[in-house]
Design a protein around this motif. Structure first.
Motif, PDB file in Angstrom:
ATOM      1  N   ASN A  55       0.859  -1.172   0.000  1.00  0.00           N
ATOM      2  CA  ASN A  55       0.000   0.000   0.000  1.00  0.00           C
ATOM      3  C   ASN A  55       0.900   1.229   0.000  1.00  0.00           C
ATOM      4  O   ASN A  55       1.960   1.224   0.637  1.00  0.00           O
ATOM      5  CB  ASN A  55      -0.898   0.014   1.250  1.00  0.00           C
ATOM      6  N   GLU A  56       0.469   2.287  -0.699  1.00  0.00           N
ATOM      7  CA  GLU A  56       1.305   3.489  -0.834  1.00  0.00           C
ATOM      8  C   GLU A  56       1.761   4.050   0.505  1.00  0.00           C
ATOM      9  O   GLU A  56       2.884   4.533   0.633  1.00  0.00           O
ATOM     10  CB  GLU A  56       0.540   4.579  -1.602  1.00  0.00           C
ATOM     11  N   ASP A  57       0.890   3.973   1.528  1.00  0.00           N
ATOM     12  CA  ASP A  57       1.244   4.581   2.819  1.00  0.00           C
ATOM     13  C   ASP A  57       2.263   3.750   3.601  1.00  0.00           C
ATOM     14  O   ASP A  57       2.679   4.142   4.687  1.00  0.00           O
ATOM     15  CB  ASP A  57      -0.010   4.867   3.653  1.00  0.00           C
ATOM     16  N   GLN A  58       2.691   2.609   3.079  1.00  0.00           N
ATOM     17  CA  GLN A  58       3.739   1.816   3.729  1.00  0.00           C
ATOM     18  C   GLN A  58       5.137   2.208   3.260  1.00  0.00           C
ATOM     19  O   GLN A  58       6.123   1.661   3.751  1.00  0.00           O
ATOM     20  CB  GLN A  58       3.539   0.324   3.429  1.00  0.00           C
ATOM     21  N   ILE A  59       5.220   3.111   2.289  1.00  0.00           N
ATOM     22  CA  ILE A  59       6.522   3.429   1.692  1.00  0.00           C
ATOM     23  C   ILE A  59       6.805   4.922   1.812  1.00  0.00           C
ATOM     24  O   ILE A  59       5.946   5.745   1.518  1.00  0.00           O
ATOM     25  CB  ILE A  59       6.547   3.032   0.201  1.00  0.00           C
ATOM     26  N   SER A  60       8.017   5.264   2.248  1.00  0.00           N
ATOM     27  CA  SER A  60       8.451   6.657   2.263  1.00  0.00           C
ATOM     28  C   SER A  60       9.729   6.779   1.455  1.00  0.00           C
ATOM     29  O   SER A  60      10.657   5.986   1.636  1.00  0.00           O
ATOM     30  CB  SER A  60       8.784   7.133   3.680  1.00  0.00           C
ATOM     31  N   LEU A  80       0.448   3.768 -16.291  1.00  0.00           N
ATOM     32  CA  LEU A  80       1.357   3.321 -15.253  1.00  0.00           C
ATOM     33  C   LEU A  80       2.436   4.389 -15.135  1.00  0.00           C
ATOM     34  O   LEU A  80       2.972   4.825 -16.147  1.00  0.00           O
ATOM     35  CB  LEU A  80       2.045   2.007 -15.615  1.00  0.00           C
ATOM     36  N   ASP A  81       2.716   4.834 -13.919  1.00  0.00           N
ATOM     37  CA  ASP A  81       3.799   5.788 -13.695  1.00  0.00           C
ATOM     38  C   ASP A  81       5.000   5.028 -13.164  1.00  0.00           C
ATOM     39  O   ASP A  81       4.968   4.515 -12.046  1.00  0.00           O
ATOM     40  CB  ASP A  81       3.392   6.845 -12.666  1.00  0.00           C
ATOM     41  N   VAL A  82       6.031   4.965 -13.981  1.00  0.00           N
ATOM     42  CA  VAL A  82       7.253   4.305 -13.525  1.00  0.00           C
ATOM     43  C   VAL A  82       8.179   5.384 -12.975  1.00  0.00           C
ATOM     44  O   VAL A  82       8.263   6.478 -13.524  1.00  0.00           O
ATOM     45  CB  VAL A  82       7.908   3.466 -14.642  1.00  0.00           C
ATOM     46  N   GLU A  83       8.815   5.102 -11.839  1.00  0.00           N
ATOM     47  CA  GLU A  83       9.703   6.075 -11.208  1.00  0.00           C
ATOM     48  C   GLU A  83      11.127   5.547 -11.211  1.00  0.00           C
ATOM     49  O   GLU A  83      11.358   4.342 -11.142  1.00  0.00           O
ATOM     50  CB  GLU A  83       9.234   6.376  -9.776  1.00  0.00           C
ATOM     51  N   PHE A  84      12.057   6.480 -11.294  1.00  0.00           N
ATOM     52  CA  PHE A  84      13.465   6.094 -11.368  1.00  0.00           C
ATOM     53  C   PHE A  84      14.319   7.244 -10.867  1.00  0.00           C
ATOM     54  O   PHE A  84      13.842   8.375 -10.722  1.00  0.00           O
ATOM     55  CB  PHE A  84      13.848   5.706 -12.808  1.00  0.00           C
ATOM     56  N   CYS A  85      15.589   6.948 -10.596  1.00  0.00           N
ATOM     57  CA  CYS A  85      16.509   8.004 -10.179  1.00  0.00           C
ATOM     58  C   CYS A  85      16.946   8.795 -11.401  1.00  0.00           C
ATOM     59  O   CYS A  85      17.431   8.213 -12.379  1.00  0.00           O
ATOM     60  CB  CYS A  85      17.727   7.416  -9.477  1.00  0.00           C
ATOM     61  N   PHE A  94       6.662   1.353  -9.491  1.00  0.00           N
ATOM     62  CA  PHE A  94       5.608   2.098 -10.182  1.00  0.00           C
ATOM     63  C   PHE A  94       4.290   2.099  -9.431  1.00  0.00           C
ATOM     64  O   PHE A  94       4.077   1.341  -8.476  1.00  0.00           O
ATOM     65  CB  PHE A  94       5.426   1.571 -11.612  1.00  0.00           C
ATOM     66  N   THR A  95       3.432   3.018  -9.870  1.00  0.00           N
ATOM     67  CA  THR A  95       2.031   3.061  -9.443  1.00  0.00           C
ATOM     68  C   THR A  95       1.205   2.897 -10.713  1.00  0.00           C
ATOM     69  O   THR A  95       1.687   3.171 -11.811  1.00  0.00           O
ATOM     70  CB  THR A  95       1.683   4.397  -8.773  1.00  0.00           C
ATOM     71  N   LEU A  96      -0.017   2.426 -10.547  1.00  0.00           N
ATOM     72  CA  LEU A  96      -0.812   2.183 -11.746  1.00  0.00           C
ATOM     73  C   LEU A  96      -2.284   2.531 -11.540  1.00  0.00           C
ATOM     74  O   LEU A  96      -2.820   2.383 -10.446  1.00  0.00           O
ATOM     75  CB  LEU A  96      -0.641   0.745 -12.255  1.00  0.00           C
ATOM     76  N   GLU A  97      -2.882   3.033 -12.597  1.00  0.00           N
ATOM     77  CA  GLU A  97      -4.272   3.473 -12.558  1.00  0.00           C
ATOM     78  C   GLU A  97      -5.203   2.326 -12.171  1.00  0.00           C
ATOM     79  O   GLU A  97      -6.194   2.517 -11.472  1.00  0.00           O
ATOM     80  CB  GLU A  97      -4.676   4.018 -13.940  1.00  0.00           C
ATOM     81  N   ALA A  98      -4.867   1.126 -12.597  1.00  0.00           N
ATOM     82  CA  ALA A  98      -5.731  -0.029 -12.362  1.00  0.00           C
ATOM     83  C   ALA A  98      -5.787  -0.437 -10.890  1.00  0.00           C
ATOM     84  O   ALA A  98      -6.696  -1.169 -10.495  1.00  0.00           O
ATOM     85  CB  ALA A  98      -5.254  -1.209 -13.204  1.00  0.00           C
ATOM     86  N   ALA A  99      -4.825   0.022 -10.076  1.00  0.00           N
ATOM     87  CA  ALA A  99      -4.783  -0.394  -8.661  1.00  0.00           C
ATOM     88  C   ALA A  99      -4.503   0.818  -7.777  1.00  0.00           C
ATOM     89  O   ALA A  99      -3.387   1.007  -7.298  1.00  0.00           O
ATOM     90  CB  ALA A  99      -3.722  -1.472  -8.459  1.00  0.00           C
ATOM     91  N   PRO A 100      -5.513   1.663  -7.539  1.00  0.00           N
ATOM     92  CA  PRO A 100      -5.301   2.881  -6.740  1.00  0.00           C
ATOM     93  C   PRO A 100      -4.795   2.541  -5.339  1.00  0.00           C
ATOM     94  O   PRO A 100      -5.252   1.567  -4.730  1.00  0.00           O
ATOM     95  CB  PRO A 100      -6.705   3.513  -6.657  1.00  0.00           C
TER      96      PRO A 100
END
Ligand SMILES: [Zn+2]
Ligand SMILES: [Zn+2]
Length: 150
Positions: A55-60, A80-85, A94-100
């Protein structure tokens, strides 16, 4: 029954290759997804993505802001939003629209990924329709504990 302090506070940390971005996770992941889709093959540059799902709130995230790229699936039309340095390019999940509310962290970017055990968490292989036939360790391939040039 109250969970023991240790169970209640399970946390792990990791970061990118250059150290500009760090992260901490709190609590147990929901599952581990090994995705053989062609998009994961492209974004990781290899045969599949191995994503620890939270869940998003488990990660900082700490340090520099993550760079982000939005991919829209040509099959579902969802993003899908992929994140990288932005400095070293390490894949940060990543986060994805299909799984808020859900966010993944690649298994390989934890400082010590040894806690991610196949017998401890649910592992799901998805999009195996595009799995590469060279990405499993069948009994008829050559296997080396280290490199064959060692
Ligand atoms: Zn970095
Ligand atoms: Zn995928």
């Amino acid at each position: 029954m109250t969970p023991s302090k240790q169970e209640a506070s399970i946390g792990n940390s990791g970061g990118c290759f250059c150290g500009a971005i760090r992260f901490e996770t709190l609590g147990e992941p929901l599952r581990v997804t090994i995705c053989h889709c062609k998009w994961c093959q492209k974004r990781t540059g290899t045969a599949f993505g191995t994503e620890v799902v939270y869940n998003e709130d488990q990660i900082s995230f700490l340090g520099e802001p993550t760079a982000r790229y939005r991919h829209v699936s040509d099959e579902s039309g969802r993003w899908l939003d992929v994140e990288f340095c932005g400095q070293c390019g390490t894949n940060l999940g990543f986060t994805l629209e299909a799984a808020p509310g859900i966010r993944t962290v690649p298994a390989g970017i934890f400082d010590d990924p040894d806690w991610i055990k196949a017998d401890r968490y649910a592992f799901r292989h998805v999009y195996v329709r595009s799995r590469r036939d060279w990405s499993d360790l069948s009994s008829d391939v050559e296997v080396f504990e280290e490199h064959f040039r060692a």
